[in-house]
Motif scaffolding. Sequence first.
Motif, PDB file in Angstrom:
ATOM      1  N   ASP A 174       0.832  -1.204   0.000  1.00 64.32           N
ATOM      2  CA  ASP A 174       0.000   0.000   0.000  1.00 64.32           C
ATOM      3  C   ASP A 174       0.869   1.259   0.000  1.00 64.32           C
ATOM      4  O   ASP A 174       0.541   2.251  -0.663  1.00 64.32           O
ATOM      5  N   LEU A 175       1.961   1.232   0.744  1.00 65.41           N
ATOM      6  CA  LEU A 175       2.872   2.374   0.767  1.00 65.41           C
ATOM      7  C   LEU A 175       3.531   2.575  -0.593  1.00 65.41           C
ATOM      8  O   LEU A 175       3.713   3.709  -1.045  1.00 65.41           O
ATOM      9  N   THR A 176       3.877   1.472  -1.240  1.00 65.20           N
ATOM     10  CA  THR A 176       4.472   1.556  -2.577  1.00 65.20           C
ATOM     11  C   THR A 176       3.480   2.123  -3.575  1.00 65.20           C
ATOM     12  O   THR A 176       3.820   2.962  -4.422  1.00 65.20           O
ATOM     13  N   ARG A 177       2.222   1.684  -3.483  1.00 63.54           N
ATOM     14  CA  ARG A 177       1.196   2.233  -4.375  1.00 63.54           C
ATOM     15  C   ARG A 177       0.964   3.715  -4.097  1.00 63.54           C
ATOM     16  O   ARG A 177       0.723   4.498  -5.018  1.00 63.54           O
ATOM     17  N   TRP A 178       1.005   4.106  -2.817  1.00 60.29           N
ATOM     18  CA  TRP A 178       0.876   5.522  -2.474  1.00 60.29           C
ATOM     19  C   TRP A 178       1.987   6.325  -3.164  1.00 60.29           C
ATOM     20  O   TRP A 178       1.716   7.386  -3.752  1.00 60.29           O
ATOM     21  N   ALA A 179       3.212   5.834  -3.097  1.00 58.06           N
ATOM     22  CA  ALA A 179       4.334   6.535  -3.730  1.00 58.06           C
ATOM     23  C   ALA A 179       4.115   6.667  -5.239  1.00 58.06           C
ATOM     24  O   ALA A 179       4.366   7.729  -5.829  1.00 58.06           O
ATOM     25  N   ARG A 180       3.607   5.618  -5.875  1.00 60.90           N
ATOM     26  CA  ARG A 180       3.360   5.668  -7.315  1.00 60.90           C
ATOM     27  C   ARG A 180       2.281   6.702  -7.648  1.00 60.90           C
ATOM     28  O   ARG A 180       2.418   7.463  -8.603  1.00 60.90           O
ATOM     29  N   ARG A 181       1.205   6.726  -6.851  1.00 61.69           N
ATOM     30  CA  ARG A 181       0.124   7.684  -7.114  1.00 61.69           C
ATOM     31  C   ARG A 181       0.596   9.125  -6.995  1.00 61.69           C
ATOM     32  O   ARG A 181       0.105  10.017  -7.683  1.00 61.69           O
ATOM     33  N   HIS A 182       1.537   9.361  -6.088  1.00 60.24           N
ATOM     34  CA  HIS A 182       1.988  10.723  -5.823  1.00 60.24           C
ATOM     35  C   HIS A 182       3.300  11.050  -6.535  1.00 60.24           C
ATOM     36  O   HIS A 182       3.951  12.045  -6.214  1.00 60.24           O
ATOM     37  N   ASP A 183       3.668  10.206  -7.494  1.00 63.24           N
ATOM     38  CA  ASP A 183       4.844  10.455  -8.325  1.00 63.24           C
ATOM     39  C   ASP A 183       6.121  10.560  -7.494  1.00 63.24           C
ATOM     40  O   ASP A 183       7.019  11.361  -7.796  1.00 63.24           O
ATOM     41  N   VAL A 184       6.199   9.752  -6.422  1.00 64.67           N
ATOM     42  CA  VAL A 184       7.409   9.680  -5.612  1.00 64.67           C
ATOM     43  C   VAL A 184       8.266   8.545  -6.157  1.00 64.67           C
ATOM     44  O   VAL A 184       7.885   7.374  -6.084  1.00 64.67           O
ATOM     45  N   ASN A 185       9.408   8.873  -6.688  1.00 67.36           N
ATOM     46  CA  ASN A 185      10.287   7.890  -7.306  1.00 67.36           C
ATOM     47  C   ASN A 185      11.090   7.174  -6.221  1.00 67.36           C
ATOM     48  O   ASN A 185      11.999   7.752  -5.617  1.00 67.36           O
ATOM     49  N   LEU A 186      10.783   5.901  -5.994  1.00 65.23           N
ATOM     50  CA  LEU A 186      11.470   5.135  -4.951  1.00 65.23           C
ATOM     51  C   LEU A 186      12.903   4.770  -5.327  1.00 65.23           C
ATOM     52  O   LEU A 186      13.639   4.234  -4.505  1.00 65.23           O
ATOM     53  N   LEU A 187      13.300   5.075  -6.556  1.00 67.41           N
ATOM     54  CA  LEU A 187      14.675   4.819  -6.969  1.00 67.41           C
ATOM     55  C   LEU A 187      15.600   5.978  -6.612  1.00 67.41           C
ATOM     56  O   LEU A 187      16.819   5.866  -6.758  1.00 67.41           O
TER      57      LEU A 187
END
Length: 223
Positions: free
Chosen positions: A107-120
């Motif tokens: 869910d946290l990863t999906r949140w990052a994707r929705r908000h354009d937060v690049n986990l890389l």
Amino acid sequence: MSRRFGIALLSLGLLAFVLPGSRIVKQISERRVEQLPLRVETTLSGLGEDWPATVIIEMHPELGTRVWDGQGGRWLIRRGQVVAGTLMPPPTWVPDLEILVLREEADLTRWARRHDVNLLESELARCGERDCFLVGNRFSGGQLWVDKDRFEVLRVVRPGGRELAMSRYRDWEDQRFPSEITILEGVGEVGSLSVERVSPHRDLGESDLSRAWVEGAPATRAP
């Protein structure tokens, strides 16, 4: 850039200790294994003369968030979007705080994707007087700022410039939550929520987080 947060990269010798964004998300998840649904009672201050004095926010880690005020207003938030409300679009003070209760790594990863937060992308930075990780690109897209030691969310920047700044974390009935939440747009502060009480809300369920709840709003006051 927020007036409350200065960006200051730490020395190059420390950069080897920067965690990847995916590891930071994992650390947040591991610290929220016992995260419960919450009822958060706040007082609101800000720019609007007709803004309510009281705002209540109830959040479920999986089902979403509902917000109501003392003037009959109700809003339902799911996956980062206000999907129903007594006034649409919602007032600028209605906050999306799901990042403070999401507990599953997916869910946290999906949140990052929705908000354009690049986990890389991640780097060490300063959040006021605290060391923190900045996840995402500080020049474009969304950003997630997280305390380096406790992995508490200190700041969220959404594409478009809307920001939430969280401060003065404390234990509320064994649940960690900030005491102050500031809402910003661009370089200016829109308003702030002073948290008066946080309590577990174990009975919060699907029927509470529904369009029917929004449609059942009284004309002049919240339930």
